[in-house]
Scaffold this motif. Structure first.
Motif, mmCIF file in Angstrom:
data_model
loop_
_atom_site.group_PDB
_atom_site.id
_atom_site.type_symbol
_atom_site.label_atom_id
_atom_site.label_comp_id
_atom_site.label_asym_id
_atom_site.label_seq_id
_atom_site.Cartn_x
_atom_site.Cartn_y
_atom_site.Cartn_z
ATOM 1 N N ASP A 1 0.784 -1.317 -0.125
ATOM 2 C CA ASP A 1 0.220 0.047 -0.004
ATOM 3 C C ASP A 1 0.917 1.377 0.152
ATOM 4 O O ASP A 1 0.595 2.337 -0.707
ATOM 5 C CB ASP A 1 -0.852 0.009 1.238
ATOM 6 C CG ASP A 1 -1.983 -1.035 1.342
ATOM 7 O OD1 ASP A 1 -2.070 -1.727 0.058
ATOM 8 O OD2 ASP A 1 -2.607 -1.337 2.338
ATOM 9 N N ASP B 1 1.850 2.596 -3.357
ATOM 10 C CA ASP B 1 0.485 3.046 -4.045
ATOM 11 C C ASP B 1 0.281 4.364 -3.472
ATOM 12 O O ASP B 1 -0.220 5.394 -4.330
ATOM 13 C CB ASP B 1 -0.706 2.110 -3.935
ATOM 14 C CG ASP B 1 -0.401 0.879 -4.881
ATOM 15 O OD1 ASP B 1 0.413 0.879 -5.615
ATOM 16 O OD2 ASP B 1 -1.495 0.275 -4.893
ATOM 17 N N ARG C 1 0.274 7.857 -5.405
ATOM 18 C CA ARG C 1 -1.120 8.502 -5.582
ATOM 19 C C ARG C 1 -0.770 9.951 -4.837
ATOM 20 O O ARG C 1 -1.273 10.916 -5.543
ATOM 21 C CB ARG C 1 -2.042 7.790 -4.921
ATOM 22 C CG ARG C 1 -3.339 8.283 -4.597
ATOM 23 C CD ARG C 1 -4.167 8.779 -5.708
ATOM 24 N NE ARG C 1 -4.136 7.804 -7.032
ATOM 25 C CZ ARG C 1 -4.687 8.088 -8.160
ATOM 26 N NH1 ARG C 1 -5.162 9.316 -8.176
ATOM 27 N NH2 ARG C 1 -4.500 7.221 -9.064
ATOM 28 N N ARG D 1 -4.495 -6.538 -7.395
ATOM 29 C CA ARG D 1 -4.640 -5.214 -8.127
ATOM 30 C C ARG D 1 -3.407 -4.953 -8.681
ATOM 31 O O ARG D 1 -2.245 -5.023 -7.947
ATOM 32 C CB ARG D 1 -5.223 -4.062 -7.193
ATOM 33 C CG ARG D 1 -4.692 -3.823 -5.886
ATOM 34 C CD ARG D 1 -5.263 -2.387 -5.374
ATOM 35 N NE ARG D 1 -4.347 -1.826 -4.442
ATOM 36 C CZ ARG D 1 -4.197 -2.302 -3.044
ATOM 37 N NH1 ARG D 1 -5.023 -2.979 -2.479
ATOM 38 N NH2 ARG D 1 -3.446 -1.557 -2.485
ATOM 39 N N ASP E 1 -1.075 1.544 -8.398
ATOM 40 C CA ASP E 1 -1.612 2.882 -8.608
ATOM 41 C C ASP E 1 -0.438 3.750 -8.875
ATOM 42 O O ASP E 1 0.356 4.122 -7.650
ATOM 43 C CB ASP E 1 -2.540 3.105 -7.467
ATOM 44 C CG ASP E 1 -3.016 4.180 -7.835
ATOM 45 O OD1 ASP E 1 -2.718 5.103 -8.558
ATOM 46 O OD2 ASP E 1 -3.610 4.919 -6.827
ATOM 47 N N ARG E 2 0.000 4.020 -10.240
ATOM 48 C CA ARG E 2 0.827 5.091 -10.446
ATOM 49 C C ARG E 2 0.728 6.373 -10.126
ATOM 50 O O ARG E 2 1.576 7.422 -10.410
ATOM 51 C CB ARG E 2 1.591 4.966 -11.708
ATOM 52 C CG ARG E 2 1.824 3.518 -11.996
ATOM 53 C CD ARG E 2 3.091 2.728 -11.069
ATOM 54 N NE ARG E 2 4.314 3.523 -10.963
ATOM 55 C CZ ARG E 2 5.440 3.309 -11.594
ATOM 56 N NH1 ARG E 2 5.753 2.274 -12.224
ATOM 57 N NH2 ARG E 2 6.635 4.195 -11.231
ATOM 58 N N GLY E 3 -0.514 6.638 -9.799
ATOM 59 C CA GLY E 3 -0.825 8.140 -9.497
ATOM 60 C C GLY E 3 -1.181 9.039 -10.913
ATOM 61 O O GLY E 3 -1.188 8.551 -11.897
ATOM 62 N N LYS E 4 -1.113 10.305 -10.421
ATOM 63 C CA LYS E 4 -1.407 11.219 -11.545
ATOM 64 C C LYS E 4 -0.223 11.573 -12.277
ATOM 65 O O LYS E 4 0.523 12.446 -12.039
ATOM 66 C CB LYS E 4 -1.974 12.391 -11.033
ATOM 67 C CG LYS E 4 -3.458 12.238 -10.385
ATOM 68 C CD LYS E 4 -3.973 13.698 -9.747
ATOM 69 C CE LYS E 4 -5.173 13.464 -8.975
ATOM 70 N NZ LYS E 4 -5.760 14.594 -8.436
#
Lengths: 606, 345
Positions: A368, A371, A375, A403, A406-409
């Motif tokens: 986590d 991510d 994020r 999952r 999550d590489r974010g924006k």
């Protein structure tokens, strides 16, 4: 057998030995043998900051209920360290037993009438049965495994299987060690009369499907599965094994034997400040990067931690807490870094801090953290502790991740072509989280200037009062967004007036403390904080209870303090603080006794 | 441009020199750093660096502000004081394709950042590391830095009582694979040295004496324009020849040292000191020490090891940037995972 009832599978065994004498193998053999019998085990290694010579203790708790915290009492001591002989005798609970080197004097203070003594001539046995002199000091420890096995009734097959497992990479050692175990068994059979109430019996229903694993290795696996590719670290107890485990997993699972290439870059840095600098440099350039340290290293990282917060760079920092302040007790446990880590660095800095309690969470939060770091584009701290990191725990097999990363924006070149302009520190989504680009993005619009000095929405240098305050407000907004994105508290609630609030490894003592309180007629609700910033659920939970006992493993009640700051005054007034800070893992009595006393004093009119 | 009137010279990458410029400088007029920025713009333009591949790294101080003044399109990282090497290390490990260019100062390198400087060199990270060296702290108004020469005098008359830290001598001692010294006022020498540094594989250190016009450009200073001009002992003039292929340059035997660099480029050192060999490490140390003894500044490519192996090579970091690997590349496979969990049971 002495008169009185048998005590089955419910005891703590302590091996008191000299550091460097190789007792760890014997302790692990004992632990695994008991685990194989289906008995829940909870080992705690109490070791010195030393390579050889100082005293060391290894406690293994057996409990039918599967408690994982210390029991707070020692039932059987194996005394193999002359230097601690007096203390070791004193440490046995009344009714307990001590297995000791027969050369140690039993008189005066070491002569107790309320415990059973089993004198074993360990030194002589080793001399007689171990031909190779250099091996004697190690094999003495296996002799005590044999003595214990015989006295407690551990089946020899369980011991043998555990020895084979322990030395699977060194098969030549199996027979020597088994022979030493047999020496102990035979000595006990012929010379010792069982006079204590303790015994072990195979169990079912508690350990099936479980694994035994330490938190540092679990966290390292979390990093591997999270796709961490850059590790920069500086060795420091008790975090070292986290990094070394990560390295060994990368060697094993990420290396290409054909080319020699390994999909990870690992640097042993010159200090912790350089380590976090490398992590943030790598995060800036788009790699998932981490470091692991303990309190003194965290102090050194303060400078770059603030930069990471303000310039908004991802990175993961594991802090396997030990007992501070300063060098403190490097091999003892505490939750002493919580408040410091949360606001690490000067100015208005606030970080995301994850608080794992279990081996499973060391792994999950390990994942986590990466991510969340990407994020939220910020350093994320995972605050484990020595107890979780370096002790072996019963746990469920670690679940394969379900999952993707999550590489974010992150704006790609193609996305940049579609926009007129973009502001690195703008907040188009209203969540406080800006967009970023990575160096190497083939677009004339990608570049921007990262700096720790004042900057506007377009990353331009600015000393404007309005711009500065606006940016700080956005960072605060981002922190608010994080409240719901971080691991949410785990809550066990059924409308009681009183509750316990705890975090990290204190959890295991809370589990047992609640059972004890229940037995004493007091039911309490329980919330475990799993991350900072606090989820709104924490405030709501506190508001639903009349009294909330906040348990910290530090002197100043650090989480209690953070909560008081975070909550409305009326709710803050519901909080009471229970603190434990001697470096030894917390046990149930530390929580249950003061809590019960406080509750009873309320119930009894003065 | 729609008018199409101006004929713009483009470099090998097809970019104009304009692309290599940055924001207007906020340093003092006449600051040596501004000259270095201009030389950098020329060097980067001629070398044909793609702006998006350039990572401009710096610490804190006057020097560290300068990455904002060139190649606007590139990513810049103005970190914390003396800690640029660590951030540069992380960036390069994350993406081996980046051309990492670090700009530091004498305080940032030789005082607060000395540890990171040493360890950067020891690891031989592939980057160019420029020390814009003026012997004093500018932003805090003129205190001595650790590169100030013994006996050098501050504007207020204070004499430096301490030995200098020679960042070039130190670098060579630490095993640096590329060490040069130059002067902000000597673009002819500096530009090809910068380009050779870009072409080198490993840490390329350039100590560029860059006078501080405001606080250290007076009589008694050993880092003033006047002093440097008078005491510059030039080893050689340098030419940089970009790209692979046969080099056909005629020169008198012994007058030129031709060194092929990691990317196939060449640096040609036209020797003024005929005996000087830029690949001789001990000779380089001697030159630095002897020049200091004479109160001179020895400039040129002091030392280069063209066979240098950088950190990424030594550590077997894949050619493909680490940042680009995904779940399938990095996670343990399901079957192996199951076996691993079994081994813990």
């Amino acid at each position: 057998m002495a008169t009185g009832e048998k005590i089955v599978n419910d005891l703590t065994i302590r091996a008191a030995t000299v550091n460097g004498s190789g007792s760890q193998s014997s302790n692990l053999v004992l632990t695994h043998a008991l685990f194989r019998l289906g008995i829940p085990v909870a080992p705690k290694n109490v070791f010195p900051s030393n390579i050889e010579g100082l005293p060391t203790w290894y406690d293994v708790r057996l409990s039918p209920q599967g408690y994982k915290c210390r029991s707070g009492a020692i039932d059987i001591v194996v005394a193999l360290n002359a230097a601690t002989w007096h203390d070791d005798v004193a440490s046995v609970r009344p009714g307990g037993a001590i297995i000791h080197e027969s050369a140690y004097p039993v008189s005066g203070a070491t002569l107790r009438t309320d415990i059973t003594y089993y004198a074993v001539p360990f030194g002589e046995l080793a001399k007689k049965h171990v031909a190779q002199g250099s091996l004697r000091k190690y094999l003495v420890n296996m002799i005590y495994v044999g003595v214990l096995a015989e006295l407690l009734g551990i089946p020899s097959e369980a011991i043998e299987a555990a020895v084979r497992e322990q030395f699977r990479r060194k098969p030549s050692a199996v027979e020597t060690n088994l022979a030493a175990v047999r020496v102990g068994v035979e000595y006990a059979q012929t010379h010792l009369e069982k006079r204590d109430p303790y015994c072990v019996e195979p169990m079912t229903g508690r350990t099936e499907g479980s694994i035994l694993l330490d938190g540092n290795r679990a966290a390292a696996l979390g990093c591997v599965m999270a796709g961490c590719t850059v590790l920069a670290w500086y060795p420091i107890t008790p975090s070292t094994s986290l990094c070394e485990s990560f390295i060994s997993y990368c060697d094993r699972f990420r290396a290409d034997p054909a080319t020699g290439e390994r999909k990870a870059a690992i640097v042993q840095a010159e200090d912790e400040l350089a380590a976090i600098g490398m992590v943030l440099g790598a995060g800036w350039a788009g790699a998932r990067a981490m470091t692991a340290t303990s309190g003194p290293g965290l102090s050194l990282m303060a400078e770059y931690a603030g930069f990471g917060y303000y310039a908004e760079l991802p990175g993961v920092i594991f802090d396997v807490q030990r007992a501070g302040p300063s060098t403190g007790l490097p091999t003892r446990t505490l939750q002493g870094d919580v408040a410091f880590a949360y606001t690490l660095s000067h100015g208005d800095t606030k970080h995301i801090v994850l608080l794992p309690a279990t081996v499973e969470e060391a792994y999950e939060f390990g994942m986590d953290a990466f991510d969340l770091a990407e994020r939220f584009q910020t350093p994320v701290f995972v605050l484990s502790d020595l107890d979780l990191g370096m002790n072996v725990w019963m746990a469920q097999p670690l679940a394969y991740p379900d999952r993707p990363f999550d590489r974010g924006k992150v704006l790609t070149a193609a996305e940049l072509e579609r926009v007129e302009s973009w502001g690195r520190y703008a907040d188009p989504d209203g969540d406080g989280i800006p967009y970023r680009t990575l160096p190497g993005t083939p677009s004339a619009k990608a570049g921007y200037f990262t700096r720790g000095s004042g900057h506007d929405e377009f990353a331009r240098y600015s000393e404007s009062a309005e711009v500065f305050a606006r940016n700080l407000d956005r960072l605060a907004r981002k922190h608010e967004t994080a409240r719901l994105a971080v691991p949410q508290p785990s809550i066990d609630e059924s409308g009681r007036a009183t509750a316990i609030l705890a975090y990290g490894t204190t959890h295991h003592a809370v589990v047992e403390a609640r059972d004890r309180l229940r037995a004493a007629g007091l039911e309490v609700d329980y919330l475990r904080v799993r991350a900072l910033p606090f989820s709104p659920e924490v405030a709501a939970f506190v508001a639903r209870h009349e009294r909330v006992y906040v348990v910290d493993q530090n002197r100043d009640g650090q989480l209690y303090g953070l909560l008081r700051t975070d909550l409305p005054a009326a709710d803050a007034a519901r909080l009471q603080s229970i603190r434990h800070y001697n470096g030894v893992p917390i046990d149930a009595a530390v929580i249950a006794e003061p809590l019960l006393e406080a509750e009873r004093s309320l119930a009894t009119p003065a | 441009m729609s008018t199409g009137v101006s004929k713009i010279n483009l470099n090998v990458t097809g970019l104009s020199r304009e692309v290599y410029k940055g924001s207007a400088t906020t340093l003092c007029a006449g600051c040596g750093h501004n000259s270095i920025t201009n030389h950098l713009i020329k060097a980067l333009y001629e070398y044909g660096v793609e702006p998006h591949r350039l990572a401009k790294m710096s610490g804190i101080g006057c020097s560290s502000k300068t990455p904002a003044y060139f190649v606007d399109q590139a990513h810049g990282f103005n970190g914390v004081h003396g800690r640029m090497p660590s951030a540069a290390t992380g960036a390069k490990l994350a993406n081996r394709d980046l051309l990492v260019l670090g700009i530091s100062g004498d305080g940032d390198t030789a005082s607060i950042g000395l540890g990171q400087y040493c360890h950067l060199i020891r690891r031989n990270l592939d980057m160019t590391y420029i020390v814009e060296d003026n012997g004093c702290y500018g932003l805090t108004k003129g205190q001595f830095s650790a590169t100030a020469d013994l006996g050098s005098v501050l504007k207020n008359g204070k004499v430096n009582e301490f030995e200098t830290i020679d960042v070039c001598g130190l670098a060579i001692e630490l095993g640096a694979t590329f060490v040069a010294r130059s002067f902000s006022g000597d673009g002819k020498q500096l530009v090809p040295l910068l380009q050779a540094a870009f072409a080198h594989s490993g840490t390329a250190v350039l100590d560029v004496i860059s006078p501080c016009v405001t606080f250290n450009d007076h009589e008694g200073s050993t880092k003033s324009y006047a002093y440097v001009k008078e005491h510059d002992y030039v080893l050689h003039s340098a030419d940089f020849i970009l790209g692979r292929g046969e080099i056909e340059v005629e020169y008198e035997p012994g007058s030129v040292q031709d060194i092929e660099l990691a990317d196939g480029s060449h640096v040609m050192l036209r020797k003024l000191d005929r005996a000087y060999d830029a690949t001789d490490r001990i000779g380089a140390l001697r030159a630095v020490h002897e020049a200091r003894g004479r109160g001179e500044l020895v400039t040129g490519l002091l030392y280069v090891n063209p066979a240098s192996e950088d950190l990424c090579e030594r550590e077997n970091v894949p050619r493909q940037p680490l940042k680009d690997f995904g779940e399938a590349d990095l996670r343990i496979g399901r079957a192996e995972w199951a076996k691993l969990m079994e081994s813990f049971a």
